[in-house]
Each structure stands twice: as C-alpha cells, then as structure tokens.
Write a protein that holds these residues in place. Sequence first.
Motif, PDB file in Angstrom:
ATOM      1  N   PRO A 233     -45.550  20.009 -12.916  1.00  0.00           N
ATOM      2  CA  PRO A 233     -44.808  20.339 -11.697  1.00  0.00           C
ATOM      3  C   PRO A 233     -44.284  21.767 -11.690  1.00  0.00           C
ATOM      4  N   LEU A 234     -44.115  22.297 -10.474  1.00  0.00           N
ATOM      5  CA  LEU A 234     -43.567  23.643 -10.317  1.00  0.00           C
ATOM      6  C   LEU A 234     -42.176  23.724 -10.935  1.00  0.00           C
ATOM      7  N   ILE A 235     -41.354  22.725 -10.641  1.00  0.00           N
ATOM      8  CA  ILE A 235     -40.019  22.611 -11.237  1.00  0.00           C
ATOM      9  C   ILE A 235     -39.915  21.215 -11.826  1.00  0.00           C
ATOM     10  N   PRO A 236     -39.996  21.073 -13.136  1.00  0.00           N
ATOM     11  CA  PRO A 236     -39.884  19.752 -13.740  1.00  0.00           C
ATOM     12  C   PRO A 236     -38.567  19.086 -13.354  1.00  0.00           C
ATOM     13  N   LEU A 237     -38.628  17.871 -12.874  1.00  0.00           N
ATOM     14  CA  LEU A 237     -37.415  17.190 -12.428  1.00  0.00           C
ATOM     15  C   LEU A 237     -36.456  16.939 -13.587  1.00  0.00           C
TER      16      LEU A 237
ATOM     17  N   VAL B 213     -49.970  23.773  -7.082  1.00  0.00           N
ATOM     18  CA  VAL B 213     -50.177  24.374  -5.762  1.00  0.00           C
ATOM     19  C   VAL B 213     -49.472  23.594  -4.656  1.00  0.00           C
ATOM     20  N   PRO B 214     -49.611  22.241  -4.587  1.00  0.00           N
ATOM     21  CA  PRO B 214     -48.873  21.509  -3.540  1.00  0.00           C
ATOM     22  C   PRO B 214     -47.364  21.737  -3.624  1.00  0.00           C
ATOM     23  N   GLY B 215     -46.825  21.706  -4.839  1.00  0.00           N
ATOM     24  CA  GLY B 215     -45.392  21.938  -5.003  1.00  0.00           C
ATOM     25  C   GLY B 215     -44.990  23.338  -4.576  1.00  0.00           C
ATOM     26  N   ALA B 216     -45.832  24.334  -4.912  1.00  0.00           N
ATOM     27  CA  ALA B 216     -45.529  25.717  -4.539  1.00  0.00           C
ATOM     28  C   ALA B 216     -45.506  25.876  -3.022  1.00  0.00           C
ATOM     29  N   VAL B 217     -46.483  25.264  -2.350  1.00  0.00           N
ATOM     30  CA  VAL B 217     -46.543  25.366  -0.889  1.00  0.00           C
ATOM     31  C   VAL B 217     -45.343  24.677  -0.247  1.00  0.00           C
ATOM     32  N   LEU B 218     -45.047  23.452  -0.696  1.00  0.00           N
ATOM     33  CA  LEU B 218     -43.946  22.697  -0.096  1.00  0.00           C
ATOM     34  C   LEU B 218     -42.600  23.365  -0.353  1.00  0.00           C
ATOM     35  N   ALA B 219     -42.389  23.873  -1.571  1.00  0.00           N
ATOM     36  CA  ALA B 219     -41.119  24.533  -1.880  1.00  0.00           C
ATOM     37  C   ALA B 219     -40.960  25.808  -1.061  1.00  0.00           C
ATOM     38  N   SER B 220     -42.030  26.604  -0.967  1.00  0.00           N
ATOM     39  CA  SER B 220     -41.955  27.869  -0.227  1.00  0.00           C
ATOM     40  C   SER B 220     -41.713  27.622   1.252  1.00  0.00           C
ATOM     41  N   VAL B 221     -42.450  26.669   1.834  1.00  0.00           N
ATOM     42  CA  VAL B 221     -42.269  26.358   3.253  1.00  0.00           C
ATOM     43  C   VAL B 221     -40.868  25.812   3.505  1.00  0.00           C
ATOM     44  N   GLY B 222     -40.411  24.909   2.637  1.00  0.00           N
ATOM     45  CA  GLY B 222     -39.102  24.311   2.820  1.00  0.00           C
ATOM     46  C   GLY B 222     -37.971  25.319   2.721  1.00  0.00           C
ATOM     47  N   LEU B 223     -38.012  26.171   1.705  1.00  0.00           N
ATOM     48  CA  LEU B 223     -36.957  27.173   1.542  1.00  0.00           C
ATOM     49  C   LEU B 223     -37.018  28.226   2.647  1.00  0.00           C
ATOM     50  N   PHE B 224     -38.253  28.619   3.022  1.00  0.00           N
ATOM     51  CA  PHE B 224     -38.417  29.576   4.118  1.00  0.00           C
ATOM     52  C   PHE B 224     -37.795  29.029   5.401  1.00  0.00           C
ATOM     53  N   ALA B 225     -38.110  27.770   5.723  1.00  0.00           N
ATOM     54  CA  ALA B 225     -37.586  27.166   6.946  1.00  0.00           C
ATOM     55  C   ALA B 225     -36.070  26.998   6.876  1.00  0.00           C
ATOM     56  N   LEU B 226     -35.548  26.639   5.704  1.00  0.00           N
ATOM     57  CA  LEU B 226     -34.106  26.452   5.546  1.00  0.00           C
ATOM     58  C   LEU B 226     -33.361  27.759   5.761  1.00  0.00           C
ATOM     59  N   VAL B 227     -33.798  28.819   5.079  1.00  0.00           N
ATOM     60  CA  VAL B 227     -33.118  30.109   5.203  1.00  0.00           C
ATOM     61  C   VAL B 227     -33.286  30.671   6.617  1.00  0.00           C
ATOM     62  N   TYR B 228     -34.464  30.463   7.212  1.00  0.00           N
ATOM     63  CA  TYR B 228     -34.677  30.934   8.588  1.00  0.00           C
ATOM     64  C   TYR B 228     -33.721  30.226   9.549  1.00  0.00           C
ATOM     65  N   GLY B 229     -33.612  28.914   9.421  1.00  0.00           N
ATOM     66  CA  GLY B 229     -32.726  28.167  10.297  1.00  0.00           C
ATOM     67  C   GLY B 229     -31.280  28.595  10.152  1.00  0.00           C
ATOM     68  N   ILE B 230     -30.855  28.835   8.907  1.00  0.00           N
ATOM     69  CA  ILE B 230     -29.479  29.260   8.664  1.00  0.00           C
ATOM     70  C   ILE B 230     -29.250  30.673   9.186  1.00  0.00           C
TER      71      ILE B 230
END
Length: 488
Positions: free
Chosen positions: A264-268, A210-227
């Motif tokens: 992890p959401l995406i295993p490193l 869940v923490p990884g899902a939230v952080l990834a979604s927020v991060g990608l959302f903010a990145l694409v929005y900014g671009i």
Amino acid sequence: MTVDSIPHARSGALGHRGWLVLITLCGATFMTGLDYSVVTVALPEIGRDLGFASAGSLQWVATACLLPTAGLLPLFGRVSDIVGRRRLFTLGVVLFGGSSLAAALATGPAPLIAARAGQGASAAMITPTAIALMTAAFPEGPRRTRALGVNGAVLSLGFVLGTLGGGVITSGLNWRWTMLLLAAISVLVLLGTTTLPRGAGTRAPARLDVPGAVLASVGLFALVYGISTGADAGWASLPTLGSLSAALLSLSAFFLAERLHPAPLIPLGLLNRPTVKWSGLVGLVTLGMCGGTTVLLSLYMQDVLGYSALATGTGFLAEGIAALIAGVLAARLIAALGTARAMSLGLAVQGLGTGAMVFLPVKGGLPLVLATSGAMGFGHVLTVVSFIATMTSGLQDEEQGTAGGLSQLPQFLGGIGTAALAAIVTARAGALSSTMDPAHATLGGLHAATLAAGLLCLAATALPLLIRTTPLGPPSEASRTGTNLASR
C-alpha cells in the motif's frame, strides 16, 4: 558517509558536516515556506501587470501552487522510499528553480498559473524528502530533535519573512523579483545537495500502489480545493459540495484499497500507530489554528487598525522571532520534558497566546498583537517540532519517506482551520453589524474566532497523553543505530 561517522558529531552537537546538511535541508524548507507567503502580498500587482480578469481568477496564483503540493505529498513520500530520497530531493529542487524562473518570465495568467503548479508539484517532492533525509542523517535523540527544531523555526521564519519581504520587494522593484529570489535560493540549495550523505543499502521494494496513489491524490486535491474556494463560492454551492463529496468518496475508497493492496501507498499499520495518528492530529490542530489566526491578524491589522501591507508584514516580526527562539530551545525542552509533555506545553502556550487576542482593541493594538502573536509563534513551533519528532520515531528506514510526507500533510490541510475560523468571523460580525459600525463588528468576529482557536488548542493538550499511555514497542534497528539506508 553518514553524519553519524563524523568524529565530533556526538550528543546534541551536529558537527561541521552535520550543519552543512542541515543548512541545505533547511534552505529547501525556507524556500518552500517563502513561496507560499511572498506571493500573497504581490497578488494585486500581479493582477494588474498580467491582466487577470477578476479577483477569483487571481486567487489561482496561490491555489495552483497549493493544490498539487497537498495532493501529491503521499505519492512522493512513497516514491522517495523507492527511488531514493536524495535523488527525488535533488530533482524537486531543480524543478522548483526552473518553475520559479518560468513564473518570473510569465507573460500572461495561463503561463504564470502553469509555472505555479510546477512549483507546487516540486514542493511536494521536496518537503517529505527533506524531513526523511533529516531523520536519516540524524538518529533519534538530541541531534535529531535539534535539527527538527532548527527546521521548524526556519519554516515559520520563511512564512513571516515572505510576508514582509514580499511587500518590500514589490514596493521597491516588482513582483517578478520575488520569483527570481526563489530561483536564486534553489540554486544555492542545489549546490548544497553535494553535502548530503550517500548511504549504501537496499531500497524499499520497487512497487508502487497506483490505485492508492490516484485515489489519495484526487481525494486530497478535491478536499483542499473545496476548502480553498468554499468561502468565496459559498459552502452550500454546487462546486463546493461537489468537491467535498468527491474528496469524501475518494478518500474512503483509498482506505478500502489500502487494505487490499500488498504494497500500500500508506500502510494502515503505520497510519494506526499511536505516535503517527495522535501526533498527526496534534499537527492538524496547531497548524490549522496558527495558520487561521495569522490570517485573522492580517485582517485585524489592515481592516481594523488600517495598516498597509508592508506595516502588516512588520507586525508579524514578533511571531517570527519567537518561532526562531522556540526552534533553538526545542531540543532542550524536549530533552527535559519528553516529546509528549513538550507537545502539551506548546499547545498550551499557543492556546493562551491565541485566546488572549480576545482583548485586541479597535485602536492602538500593536503591543498586544506583538505579545500574543509572539506567544502563539513560540508555542506553535515547539508543538510542530515535538509532533514531527514523535511521528518519525521508532520507524523502519523504508517507512521514513512515507512518514515524512504524513508529517507535512497537516500544514496543507490546515486550511480547514482557516475556513472554520473565517466562518466564525463572518457569522459573528454579521450578527453584530446591525448594532455596531463595521470596524467594531469585524473586531467582534475576530474576538470570537481567536477565542475558539485558543480553546481548541488548550483542549488538544490532552491528545499527547494518548501517546504516552500507549505502549509503543522498541525502536527499529535502523532507529537505534542511525543507519542511513535511504540518503542515496
């Protein structure tokens, strides 16, 4: 029953049932690709019909669909490994059809934007699961490569036909029919889900980061929005800088969280595989430069050559036809060259076609547009098929959903390339505006941007060598046997 169990599905032949599966999955791919391009042409009429207050608010018709798709891709890629890809794919198709119907019936800006967000969220369910279902149904080798080739061609064709079809439908009927068309396609895809094989086997452990899902979604959302909004709001504006800073912080926290989480959401380890990281970077280059150059070509045809929206859509037919040819030939080229060399060849052809656009004239440039965009489309699809085939190879079955999401992420982060090329056009055209008329100044900016895009693609031809020279280890047992454990 899996596609592997069909008697005549051997070598590169897909077999009768294999084609039914492929048509269903490619239908979903076509539907999502069509969705992003068909609306672009219809935006002016949508704004007039529903009373959008400004061009900035109207842009949310496109952005509201893009943001949830990009932000939710990693989450749904992982969820598909837990709940079953066939189930999530079917749910995504149902929600996409319902959202498309809601968009067609929208009575104002808010309902339409909400419906478009629903389309984007459901597309995030469909795109990674379609790839994962495809790799599960067709084991590594000629059949998977052929399936991915057809899928890549259909996706590119969806974008091109969406531009052309959006103009035709909007001119002859109205914009609501574009949404009704998407709803109708979703019904056909839903009927096709009955052909998808039902595999037996264990699912991935039912734990979600869940923490990884939230952080990834927020991060990608903010990145694409900014671009997406940076060019209009200004790259130094507070909203743009705030969005990009939030993206940097969220994604940095995501990678730290992934190191600590037991599931992890995406295993490193997966993310650090040479086949994943280097082919993913290739995907970012080819998708970013092709998408950005396509926008520049639209600008060239409309602002320099003076074409209408419908004529501009027709100007992209060569790119669509070349993409279709590349999809058909990709399996043979990859079989002859290997995925790494095929990636390099595709990038080289794309780079040469894109770079040659530096010769586009201020008048009568259609023949050169068709030739150069055709070369770009051919090289692009060959590269896409090669990098997805590489990224999804040699993985455990329970990793395919995650890998499917990662393989689709570059097309949504490709906006980075569009923004970079647009910045080059703006800077160069501004420098030339004092000595040239607007058409020649714009053309000078386009020349500089297409040359930069071509050179970047040519430079990226070296990246596949990093995959070839790194030992990858033997493929997993699931990959060798083609066992389908996740099509349930």
